[in-house]
Design an enzyme around this catalytic site. Structure first.
Site, PDB file in Angstrom:
ATOM      1  N   TRP A  28      37.819  44.986  34.364  1.00  9.56           N
ATOM      2  CA  TRP A  28      38.093  45.823  35.529  1.00  9.56           C
ATOM      3  C   TRP A  28      39.603  45.836  35.795  1.00  9.56           C
ATOM      4  CZ3 TRP A  28      36.770  48.448  40.132  1.00  9.56           C
ATOM      5  CH2 TRP A  28      35.442  48.907  40.196  1.00  9.56           C
ATOM      6  N   PHE A  68      33.748  39.098  38.823  1.00 11.72           N
ATOM      7  CA  PHE A  68      32.586  38.292  39.209  1.00 11.72           C
ATOM      8  C   PHE A  68      32.015  37.540  38.006  1.00 11.72           C
ATOM      9  CE2 PHE A  68      29.605  37.159  42.430  1.00 11.72           C
ATOM     10  CZ  PHE A  68      28.435  36.870  41.743  1.00 11.72           C
ATOM     11  N   GLU A  69      32.185  38.087  36.802  1.00 12.42           N
ATOM     12  CA  GLU A  69      31.680  37.445  35.575  1.00 12.42           C
ATOM     13  C   GLU A  69      32.626  36.385  35.014  1.00 12.42           C
ATOM     14  OE1 GLU A  69      31.405  40.971  35.936  1.00 12.42           O
ATOM     15  OE2 GLU A  69      29.383  40.496  36.636  1.00 12.42           O
ATOM     16  N   VAL A 117      41.262  42.164  41.448  1.00 16.08           N
ATOM     17  CA  VAL A 117      40.338  42.761  42.407  1.00 16.08           C
ATOM     18  C   VAL A 117      41.163  43.567  43.400  1.00 16.08           C
ATOM     19  CG1 VAL A 117      38.355  42.327  43.890  1.00 16.08           C
ATOM     20  CG2 VAL A 117      38.952  40.651  42.148  1.00 16.08           C
ATOM     21  N   ILE A 118      40.832  44.846  43.550  1.00 16.19           N
ATOM     22  CA  ILE A 118      41.592  45.725  44.440  1.00 16.19           C
ATOM     23  C   ILE A 118      40.642  46.286  45.490  1.00 16.19           C
ATOM     24  CG2 ILE A 118      42.998  47.806  44.648  1.00 16.19           C
ATOM     25  CD1 ILE A 118      43.913  47.333  41.757  1.00 16.19           C
ATOM     26  N   GLU A 160      36.557  50.911  49.518  1.00 13.79           N
ATOM     27  CA  GLU A 160      36.126  51.402  50.831  1.00 13.79           C
ATOM     28  C   GLU A 160      35.187  50.442  51.551  1.00 13.79           C
ATOM     29  OE1 GLU A 160      36.037  56.182  49.597  1.00 13.79           O
ATOM     30  OE2 GLU A 160      34.197  55.091  50.104  1.00 13.79           O
ATOM     31  N   THR A 161      34.529  49.572  50.799  1.00 17.25           N
ATOM     32  CA  THR A 161      33.470  48.754  51.389  1.00 17.25           C
ATOM     33  C   THR A 161      33.839  47.277  51.363  1.00 17.25           C
ATOM     34  OG1 THR A 161      32.282  48.275  49.319  1.00 17.25           O
ATOM     35  CG2 THR A 161      31.836  50.411  50.393  1.00 17.25           C
ATOM     36  N   HIS A 184      32.589  45.142  49.533  1.00 12.13           N
ATOM     37  CA  HIS A 184      32.335  44.560  48.196  1.00 12.13           C
ATOM     38  C   HIS A 184      33.520  43.701  47.741  1.00 12.13           C
ATOM     39  CE1 HIS A 184      31.251  44.806  43.774  1.00 12.13           C
ATOM     40  NE2 HIS A 184      30.209  44.277  44.378  1.00 12.13           N
ATOM     41  N   PHE A 234      43.108  29.612  38.258  1.00 14.51           N
ATOM     42  CA  PHE A 234      42.730  30.815  39.012  1.00 14.51           C
ATOM     43  C   PHE A 234      43.859  31.848  38.912  1.00 14.51           C
ATOM     44  CE2 PHE A 234      40.153  32.931  42.101  1.00 14.51           C
ATOM     45  CZ  PHE A 234      40.997  33.562  43.002  1.00 14.51           C
TER      46      PHE A 234
HETATM   47  N1  LIG Z   1      35.737  46.296  42.217  1.00 18.73           N
HETATM   48  C1  LIG Z   1      36.130  45.342  41.303  1.00 18.73           C
HETATM   49  C2  LIG Z   1      35.201  44.646  40.535  1.00 18.73           C
HETATM   50  N2  LIG Z   1      33.881  44.867  40.666  1.00 18.73           N
HETATM   51  C3  LIG Z   1      32.905  44.506  39.637  1.00 18.73           C
HETATM   52  C4  LIG Z   1      32.426  43.039  39.747  1.00 18.73           C
HETATM   53  O1  LIG Z   1      33.482  42.131  39.386  1.00 18.73           O
HETATM   54  C5  LIG Z   1      31.248  42.809  38.801  1.00 18.73           C
HETATM   55  O2  LIG Z   1      31.678  43.067  37.480  1.00 18.73           O
HETATM   56  C6  LIG Z   1      30.067  43.701  39.124  1.00 18.73           C
HETATM   57  O3  LIG Z   1      29.722  43.526  40.491  1.00 18.73           O
HETATM   58  C7  LIG Z   1      28.852  43.379  38.240  1.00 18.73           C
HETATM   59  O4  LIG Z   1      28.479  42.032  38.412  1.00 18.73           O
HETATM   60  N3  LIG Z   1      35.609  43.710  39.647  1.00 18.73           N
HETATM   61  C8  LIG Z   1      36.957  43.435  39.492  1.00 18.73           C
HETATM   62  O5  LIG Z   1      37.325  42.582  38.681  1.00 18.73           O
HETATM   63  N4  LIG Z   1      37.876  44.113  40.235  1.00 18.73           N
HETATM   64  C9  LIG Z   1      37.509  45.058  41.157  1.00 18.73           C
HETATM   65  O6  LIG Z   1      38.401  45.651  41.818  1.00 18.73           O
HETATM   66  C1  LIG Z   2      36.534  45.150  44.769  1.00 16.41           C
HETATM   67  C2  LIG Z   2      35.498  46.195  44.654  1.00 16.41           C
HETATM   68  O1  LIG Z   2      34.356  45.952  44.322  1.00 16.41           O
HETATM   69  C3  LIG Z   2      35.896  47.571  45.094  1.00 16.41           C
HETATM   70  O2  LIG Z   2      36.977  48.001  44.293  1.00 16.41           O
HETATM   71  C4  LIG Z   2      34.745  48.550  44.960  1.00 16.41           C
HETATM   72  O3  LIG Z   2      35.163  49.707  45.668  1.00 16.41           O
HETATM   73  P1  LIG Z   2      34.254  50.230  46.892  1.00 16.41           P
HETATM   74  O4  LIG Z   2      34.274  49.130  47.956  1.00 16.41           O
HETATM   75  O5  LIG Z   2      34.955  51.492  47.372  1.00 16.41           O
HETATM   76  O6  LIG Z   2      32.873  50.495  46.365  1.00 16.41           O
END
Ligand SMILES: Nc1c(NC[C@H](O)[C@H](O)[C@H](O)CO)[nH]c(=O)[nH]c1=O
Ligand SMILES: CC(=O)[C@@H](O)COP(=O)(O)O
Length: 159
Positions: free
Chosen positions: A31, A66-67, A90-91, A94-95, A97, A122
């Site tokens: 990602w 997450f993996e 990780v960026i 909108e949510t 997540h 880390f």
């Molecule tokens: N939004 C981002 C993600 N999302 C994906 C999760 O990390 C994971 O792969 C998924 O939920 C399946 O288990 N990952 C990032 O590394 N960076 C992001 O901005």
């Molecule tokens: C960190 C994330 O999972 C994020 O980039 C996903 O974007 P959204 O919150 O708009 O679904």
């Protein structure tokens, strides 16, 4: 001190143990790969600048941050290594997540450092926008991958 007041790429080589005998694992999230590849390059450059050998560095990719926990756990369980670097970006979207991914990978890597006797570093950027990530993966604030590599050498030789 916030990152904006320091350069993540600055290190004093004379204070870093030589890494020529050390084996490293690097697990890289796919990602935001423009960012994670920049972090990886920073880490590799610093490891080899400090004496690490290319044949002693193992790289695995995982889909997302997450993996990283599972990827590092599997590497620790199957490979003879002295330290692992977990690289992710990780960026915020909108949510909420973002919050769950960040907390999940943070707690997961913390748990690995408790469960195993090999340090897991880390190297996960958790940014509000792409510019912050660019600034910390080889931009104006340096490269967190460099910082992580130095931490990996120091932790692998702790004690
Ligand atoms: N939004 C981002 C993600 N999302 C994906 C999760 O990390 C994971 O792969 C998924 O939920 C399946 O288990 N990952 C990032 O590394 N960076 C992001 O901005
Ligand atoms: C960190 C994330 O999972 C994020 O980039 C996903 O974007 P959204 O919150 O708009 O679904």
């Amino acid at each position: 001190m916030a990152t904006e007041n320091k350069n993540l790429s600055v290190y004093d080589k004379s204070t870093i143990p030589n890494a020529k005998t050390l084996r490293f694992g690097i697990v890289v999230s796919e990602w935001n790969d423009t960012i994670t590849e920049g972090l990886y390059n920073g880490a590799i450059d610093a490891l080899m600048d400090c004496g690490a050998l290319a044949e002693n560095i193992i790289r695995w990719n995982v889909p997302g941050s997450f993996e990283l926990t599972f990827g590092c756990k599997k590497m620790l369980a199957t490979q003879k290594i002295d330290a692992v670097i977990a690289i992710g970006s990780v960026i915020r979207g909108e949510t909420s997540h973002f919050d769950y991914v960040c907390s999940g990978v943070t707690q997961g890597i913390k748990d690995l450092n408790i469960a195993y006797d090999v340090p897991v570093i880390f190297c996960v950027l958790t940014d509000d926008n792409l510019q912050q990530s660019l600034d910390r993966s080889g931009g104006k604030h340096g490269n967190k991958g460099t910082e992580a590599a130095i931490a990996a050498i120091k932790m692998a030789t702790l004690g």
